[in-house]
Design a protein around this motif. Structure first.
Motif, PDB file in Angstrom:
ATOM      1  N   LYS A  99       8.064  25.648  39.707  1.00  0.00           N
ATOM      2  CA  LYS A  99       8.958  25.783  38.544  1.00  0.00           C
ATOM      3  C   LYS A  99       8.738  27.114  37.836  1.00  0.00           C
ATOM      4  O   LYS A  99       9.684  27.717  37.329  1.00  0.00           O
ATOM      5  CB  LYS A  99       8.757  24.630  37.560  1.00  0.00           C
ATOM      6  N   ILE A 100       7.505  27.586  37.793  1.00  0.00           N
ATOM      7  CA  ILE A 100       7.223  28.887  37.190  1.00  0.00           C
ATOM      8  C   ILE A 100       7.873  29.990  38.012  1.00  0.00           C
ATOM      9  O   ILE A 100       8.521  30.889  37.466  1.00  0.00           O
ATOM     10  CB  ILE A 100       5.706  29.108  37.044  1.00  0.00           C
ATOM     11  N   LEU A 101       7.726  29.929  39.332  1.00  0.00           N
ATOM     12  CA  LEU A 101       8.340  30.935  40.187  1.00  0.00           C
ATOM     13  C   LEU A 101       9.860  30.912  40.058  1.00  0.00           C
ATOM     14  O   LEU A 101      10.506  31.964  39.979  1.00  0.00           O
ATOM     15  CB  LEU A 101       7.938  30.712  41.649  1.00  0.00           C
ATOM     16  N   GLN A 102      10.449  29.727  40.006  1.00  0.00           N
ATOM     17  CA  GLN A 102      11.902  29.627  39.868  1.00  0.00           C
ATOM     18  C   GLN A 102      12.368  30.165  38.523  1.00  0.00           C
ATOM     19  O   GLN A 102      13.394  30.844  38.431  1.00  0.00           O
ATOM     20  CB  GLN A 102      12.348  28.173  40.041  1.00  0.00           C
ATOM     21  N   GLY A 103      11.598  29.886  37.458  1.00  0.00           N
ATOM     22  CA  GLY A 103      11.959  30.398  36.137  1.00  0.00           C
ATOM     23  C   GLY A 103      11.868  31.911  36.067  1.00  0.00           C
ATOM     24  O   GLY A 103      12.747  32.577  35.521  1.00  0.00           O
ATOM     25  N   LEU A 104      10.794  32.477  36.626  1.00  0.00           N
ATOM     26  CA  LEU A 104      10.645  33.933  36.632  1.00  0.00           C
ATOM     27  C   LEU A 104      11.709  34.584  37.515  1.00  0.00           C
ATOM     28  O   LEU A 104      12.185  35.686  37.211  1.00  0.00           O
ATOM     29  CB  LEU A 104       9.241  34.327  37.117  1.00  0.00           C
ATOM     30  N   GLU A 105      12.105  33.898  38.565  1.00  0.00           N
ATOM     31  CA  GLU A 105      13.171  34.409  39.424  1.00  0.00           C
ATOM     32  C   GLU A 105      14.499  34.415  38.670  1.00  0.00           C
ATOM     33  O   GLU A 105      15.295  35.346  38.803  1.00  0.00           O
ATOM     34  CB  GLU A 105      13.286  33.512  40.654  1.00  0.00           C
ATOM     35  N   LYS A 106      14.730  33.381  37.883  1.00  0.00           N
ATOM     36  CA  LYS A 106      15.998  33.246  37.153  1.00  0.00           C
ATOM     37  C   LYS A 106      16.167  34.344  36.100  1.00  0.00           C
ATOM     38  O   LYS A 106      17.280  34.824  35.880  1.00  0.00           O
ATOM     39  CB  LYS A 106      16.071  31.876  36.493  1.00  0.00           C
ATOM     40  N   ILE A 107      15.059  34.763  35.465  1.00  0.00           N
ATOM     41  CA  ILE A 107      15.187  35.827  34.454  1.00  0.00           C
ATOM     42  C   ILE A 107      15.028  37.216  35.066  1.00  0.00           C
ATOM     43  O   ILE A 107      15.052  38.216  34.349  1.00  0.00           O
ATOM     44  CB  ILE A 107      14.194  35.637  33.280  1.00  0.00           C
ATOM     45  N   GLY A 108      14.866  37.287  36.383  1.00  0.00           N
ATOM     46  CA  GLY A 108      14.897  38.573  37.068  1.00  0.00           C
ATOM     47  C   GLY A 108      13.564  39.280  37.226  1.00  0.00           C
ATOM     48  O   GLY A 108      13.537  40.451  37.575  1.00  0.00           O
ATOM     49  N   VAL A 109      12.455  38.602  36.986  1.00  0.00           N
ATOM     50  CA  VAL A 109      11.140  39.225  37.131  1.00  0.00           C
ATOM     51  C   VAL A 109      10.700  39.219  38.593  1.00  0.00           C
ATOM     52  O   VAL A 109      10.117  40.180  39.078  1.00  0.00           O
ATOM     53  CB  VAL A 109      10.094  38.510  36.249  1.00  0.00           C
TER      54      VAL A 109
END
Length: 154
Positions: A99-109
């Motif tokens: 979930k952390i990886l998906q969240g960081l992916e969603k904001i473009g990091v």
């Protein structure tokens, strides 16, 4: 130009986690009740633990390219208390890391690395992390200069 390697991990993670709060990192609804691994007995006490873990993950991926969920589970795992028997390593929660990886992916990091697998830092993410690291270095430099000025006056 100073980078993430030039700043202490603790200072950087604290600064970047507050930056992630402002950037509205998507936080799952279950963060207040979930354990961070099978070896843990309770959920974390800190309300902002998800942001802190996300900042630590972003820093880890910045320093070591091509990291997947399994590598992060191993990193954030710990000793499993087996009572009378010797402790063994237990991995951290895969769901939390995912979930952390998906969240960081969603904001473009972060972005997926299709060639080698796992995730890697994106151009925008690298720019963000470098900008925060250079701001920390600059703040520390100003603090040292102020201390020297005070000592010279005395």
């Amino acid at each position: 130009m100073p980078g993430v390697r030039d700043v202490s991990a603790e200072e950087f993670i604290k600064a970047y986690s507050s930056h992630l709060k402002v950037r509205k990192l998507e936080v799952p609804t279950w963060v207040d009740i979930v354990k961070t691994g099978t070896a843990k007995e309770l959920a974390p006490y800190d309300q902002d633990w998800f942001y802190i873990r996300a900042a630590a993950v972003a820093r880890h991926i910045y320093l070591r390219k091509h990291v997947g969920v399994g590598g992060l589970q191993k990193l954030h795992g710990g000793a499993h208390n087996r009572g009378n028997r010797p402790s063994h390593h237990a991995d951290g929660s895969g769901s939390v890391e995912r979930k952390i990886l998906q969240g960081l992916e969603k904001i473009g990091v972060l972005e997926k690395d299709t060639a080698r697998g796992g995730r890697r830092i994106s151009q925008d993410g690298q720019r963000d992390l470098d900008r925060i690291a250079s701001a920390l270095v600059e703040a520390k430099r100003e603090e040292v200069e102020e201390d020297e000025d005070v000592e010279d006056e005395e």
